[in-house]
Write an enzyme that holds these catalytic residues in place. Sequence first.
Site, mmCIF file in Angstrom:
data_model
loop_
_atom_site.group_PDB
_atom_site.id
_atom_site.type_symbol
_atom_site.label_atom_id
_atom_site.label_comp_id
_atom_site.label_asym_id
_atom_site.label_seq_id
_atom_site.Cartn_x
_atom_site.Cartn_y
_atom_site.Cartn_z
ATOM 1 N N ARG A 142 2.966 -7.844 -2.577
ATOM 2 C CA ARG A 142 3.353 -7.743 -1.162
ATOM 3 C C ARG A 142 4.601 -6.882 -1.009
ATOM 4 O O ARG A 142 4.733 -6.117 -0.055
ATOM 5 C CB ARG A 142 3.610 -9.125 -0.556
ATOM 6 C CG ARG A 142 2.365 -9.997 -0.474
ATOM 7 C CD ARG A 142 1.354 -9.576 0.594
ATOM 8 N NE ARG A 142 0.341 -8.634 0.262
ATOM 9 C CZ ARG A 142 -0.747 -8.811 -0.498
ATOM 10 N NH1 ARG A 142 -0.954 -9.936 -1.119
ATOM 11 N NH2 ARG A 142 -1.632 -7.847 -0.662
ATOM 12 N N GLU A 196 3.470 -3.409 -1.387
ATOM 13 C CA GLU A 196 2.787 -3.032 -0.142
ATOM 14 C C GLU A 196 3.803 -2.720 0.963
ATOM 15 O O GLU A 196 3.645 -1.741 1.707
ATOM 16 C CB GLU A 196 1.868 -4.179 0.291
ATOM 17 C CG GLU A 196 1.093 -3.925 1.560
ATOM 18 C CD GLU A 196 0.230 -5.119 1.917
ATOM 19 O OE1 GLU A 196 -0.957 -4.895 2.197
ATOM 20 O OE2 GLU A 196 0.740 -6.268 1.919
ATOM 21 N N SER A 214 22.240 2.010 -3.888
ATOM 22 C CA SER A 214 22.382 1.543 -5.265
ATOM 23 C C SER A 214 21.687 0.205 -5.486
ATOM 24 O O SER A 214 21.756 -0.693 -4.643
ATOM 25 C CB SER A 214 23.869 1.395 -5.601
ATOM 26 O OG SER A 214 24.029 0.847 -6.887
#
EC number: 4.2.1.104
Length: 156
Positions: free
Chosen positions: A96, A99, A122
Amino acid sequence: MQHSQLSPNARQQLAETVILNKARLGLSWQDLADGTGLALTFVTAALLGQHALPEAAARKVAGQLGLDDDAVLLLQTIPLRGSIPGGIPTDPTIYRFYEMLQVYGSTLKALVHEQFGDGIISAINFKLDIQKVEDPEGGSRAVITLDGKYLPTKPF
């Protein structure tokens, strides 16, 4: 003196022991982080092999988990980071996040560059937090905060 790992194997094996002992002892990640002076997310990542712990924190969590002096030393070593093998992740929770970056990655990049200029956020000078909040429509929501220092690209 700081020492670093050549491969992820030793820290991965230690992470497996941490997870097993954590379950056997009925401890939470929060239980392990409490009293270290470090963030829950940092301690969890360290115990999963992604960060080195300061000596006092390493001794504290090792004591809670019943780990030996070699484990205390290993927890202080700088790991070879990266817990996800190459390719697309298959674990549903990790996927997820993959995604989300597939959908919002170019948006995040565009907005970071528009607001900050050419550079990066960073992952070293970085804080991570996760909170569980109630959803007004029922159930729960996860609020995940990624707080990284902006580092501008420097022409040379």
